[in-house]
Design a protein around this motif. Structure first.
Motif, mmCIF file in Angstrom:
data_model
loop_
_atom_site.group_PDB
_atom_site.id
_atom_site.type_symbol
_atom_site.label_atom_id
_atom_site.label_comp_id
_atom_site.label_asym_id
_atom_site.label_seq_id
_atom_site.Cartn_x
_atom_site.Cartn_y
_atom_site.Cartn_z
ATOM 1 N N GLY A 185 -7.927 -1.709 4.553
ATOM 2 C CA GLY A 185 -9.213 -2.241 5.345
ATOM 3 C C GLY A 185 -9.588 -3.499 3.891
ATOM 4 O O GLY A 185 -9.264 -3.353 3.145
ATOM 5 N N ASP A 241 -0.438 10.161 8.691
ATOM 6 C CA ASP A 241 -0.877 9.005 8.831
ATOM 7 C C ASP A 241 -1.427 8.807 7.363
ATOM 8 O O ASP A 241 -1.875 9.076 7.006
ATOM 9 C CB ASP A 241 -1.953 8.781 9.990
ATOM 10 C CG ASP A 241 -2.073 6.960 10.904
ATOM 11 O OD1 ASP A 241 -0.763 6.444 10.880
ATOM 12 O OD2 ASP A 241 -3.166 7.065 10.770
ATOM 13 N N THR A 242 -0.465 7.213 7.423
ATOM 14 C CA THR A 242 -1.177 6.522 6.185
ATOM 15 C C THR A 242 -1.462 5.119 6.445
ATOM 16 O O THR A 242 -0.889 4.240 6.236
ATOM 17 C CB THR A 242 -0.091 6.050 5.209
ATOM 18 O OG1 THR A 242 1.417 5.944 6.060
ATOM 19 C CG2 THR A 242 0.508 7.840 4.950
ATOM 20 N N PRO A 243 -2.998 5.033 7.182
ATOM 21 C CA PRO A 243 -3.243 3.419 7.441
ATOM 22 C C PRO A 243 -3.974 2.366 6.385
ATOM 23 O O PRO A 243 -3.410 3.219 5.032
ATOM 24 C CB PRO A 243 -4.491 4.228 8.189
ATOM 25 C CG PRO A 243 -5.486 5.471 7.542
ATOM 26 C CD PRO A 243 -3.651 5.843 7.094
ATOM 27 N N GLU A 244 -3.102 1.190 6.282
ATOM 28 C CA GLU A 244 -3.059 0.422 5.085
ATOM 29 C C GLU A 244 -4.929 0.481 5.401
ATOM 30 O O GLU A 244 -5.769 0.039 5.957
ATOM 31 C CB GLU A 244 -2.823 -0.651 5.460
ATOM 32 C CG GLU A 244 -1.307 -0.688 5.219
ATOM 33 C CD GLU A 244 -1.008 -2.152 5.621
ATOM 34 O OE1 GLU A 244 -1.788 -2.658 5.294
ATOM 35 O OE2 GLU A 244 0.382 -1.774 5.983
ATOM 36 N N GLY A 279 3.472 8.132 11.764
ATOM 37 C CA GLY A 279 2.272 7.745 9.725
ATOM 38 C C GLY A 279 2.741 7.146 9.009
ATOM 39 O O GLY A 279 2.162 6.197 8.205
ATOM 40 N N HIS A 299 0.802 -0.971 -0.488
ATOM 41 C CA HIS A 299 -0.302 -0.210 0.333
ATOM 42 C C HIS A 299 0.881 1.070 -0.400
ATOM 43 O O HIS A 299 1.513 1.941 1.087
ATOM 44 C CB HIS A 299 -1.351 -0.015 0.748
ATOM 45 C CG HIS A 299 -1.529 1.049 1.243
ATOM 46 N ND1 HIS A 299 -2.997 1.862 0.398
ATOM 47 C CD2 HIS A 299 -1.360 2.314 2.662
ATOM 48 C CE1 HIS A 299 -3.104 2.931 1.303
ATOM 49 N NE2 HIS A 299 -2.655 3.198 1.975
ATOM 50 N N ARG A 339 3.642 4.230 9.350
ATOM 51 C CA ARG A 339 3.592 2.916 9.937
ATOM 52 C C ARG A 339 4.483 1.842 9.411
ATOM 53 O O ARG A 339 3.774 0.477 8.823
ATOM 54 C CB ARG A 339 2.455 2.536 9.481
ATOM 55 C CG ARG A 339 0.874 3.245 9.883
ATOM 56 C CD ARG A 339 -0.491 3.142 9.490
ATOM 57 N NE ARG A 339 -1.120 4.057 10.165
ATOM 58 C CZ ARG A 339 -2.267 3.609 11.067
ATOM 59 N NH1 ARG A 339 -2.451 2.039 11.632
ATOM 60 N NH2 ARG A 339 -3.024 4.486 11.399
ATOM 61 N N ARG A 343 5.159 6.391 1.675
ATOM 62 C CA ARG A 343 5.515 5.984 2.936
ATOM 63 C C ARG A 343 6.783 5.370 2.827
ATOM 64 O O ARG A 343 7.557 5.990 4.260
ATOM 65 C CB ARG A 343 4.573 4.188 3.523
ATOM 66 C CG ARG A 343 3.126 5.000 3.115
ATOM 67 C CD ARG A 343 2.177 3.094 3.563
ATOM 68 N NE ARG A 343 2.573 2.559 4.832
ATOM 69 C CZ ARG A 343 2.649 1.411 5.015
ATOM 70 N NH1 ARG A 343 2.141 0.360 3.726
ATOM 71 N NH2 ARG A 343 2.688 0.911 5.949
#
Length: 214
Positions: free
Chosen positions: A204, A199-202, A130, A9, A132, A14
């Motif tokens: 879902g 923040d770079t959330p993956e 962020g 991702h 991650r 990232r």
């Protein structure tokens, strides 16, 4: 130990964010060192150890980070790409910056360096967290200890470790002062303020991924 951190991702964003954050972290550390007004607890320890051994600040940061990372093994913590990069990049960045920044200066300049260092450190923390791609070795040590001892408070463990390294660093000649207190009071709110920006959330799992096998 298997590295954690899924790079499928947004890998370019990232990885870039991670390394910008780590370089900025080392740069902000150097600003605080040149302010001569106090450092955060771990850097008081790094500086004291550096003065004792004659090693550069960056080399000391790298060696301490590597030793702390070895302590993850009995705690069964899994490092990430960011964890390994943290050990090396921050140390290189702080040494490079210290080589360029002059020592001393009038008090207003030193206060400006301190403020810029603390704010920069908050931004840097939000950048690399962020991304991650794994915590820093020192943060992982704290969370690993709590994971192995569920009854322990993370805040208590963190406080105990930081008081310990601060005391040892001060005894070794590390700089404790106004900056140490200012850092302790502001770094949490600063990181919390900037983290939503970076923040770079993956994403879902998709419905197909969550559907039961047939």
């Amino acid at each position: 130990m298997t590295l954690i951190g899924n790079l499928r991702h947004r890998p370019v964003r990232r990885l870039t964010q991670l390394h910008v954050g780590l370089v900025l972290y080392g740069f902000s550390m150097a600003l605080m060192i040149r302010s001569e007004l106090g450092l955060n607890p771990w850097d008081v320890f790094h500086q004291g150890l550096s003065r004792l051994t004659g090693l550069t600040m960056g080399t000391t940061v790298i060696l301490v980070g590597a030793l702390v990372l070895l302590a993850w093994i009995p705690l069964r913590q899994r490092p990430g790409i960011g964890t390994v990069a943290n050990v090396v990049v921050i140390g290189l960045a702080v040494d490079a910056t210290l080589a360029l920044l002059p020592t001393g200066g009038p008090l207003p300049v030193r206060i400006a360096l301190l403020v810029a260092g603390i704010v920069g450190n908050g931004v840097a923390t939000a950048l690399y967290l962020g991304a991650r791609l794994g915590p820093g070795p020192r943060d992982g040590l704290m969370t690993g200890l709590v994971a192995r001892r569920p009854g322990w408070s993370l805040r208590l463990v963190r406080t105990a470790i930081e008081i310990g390294v601060l005391a040892v660093g001060w005894l070794l000649g590390g700089t404790v002062g106004l900056g140490t207190v200012a850092y302790a009071l502001t770094i949490g709110p600063l990181a919390q303020f900037f983290l939503p920006v970076f923040d770079t959330p993956e994403p879902g799992p998709t419905p197909v991924e969550t559907a039961p096998a047939t």
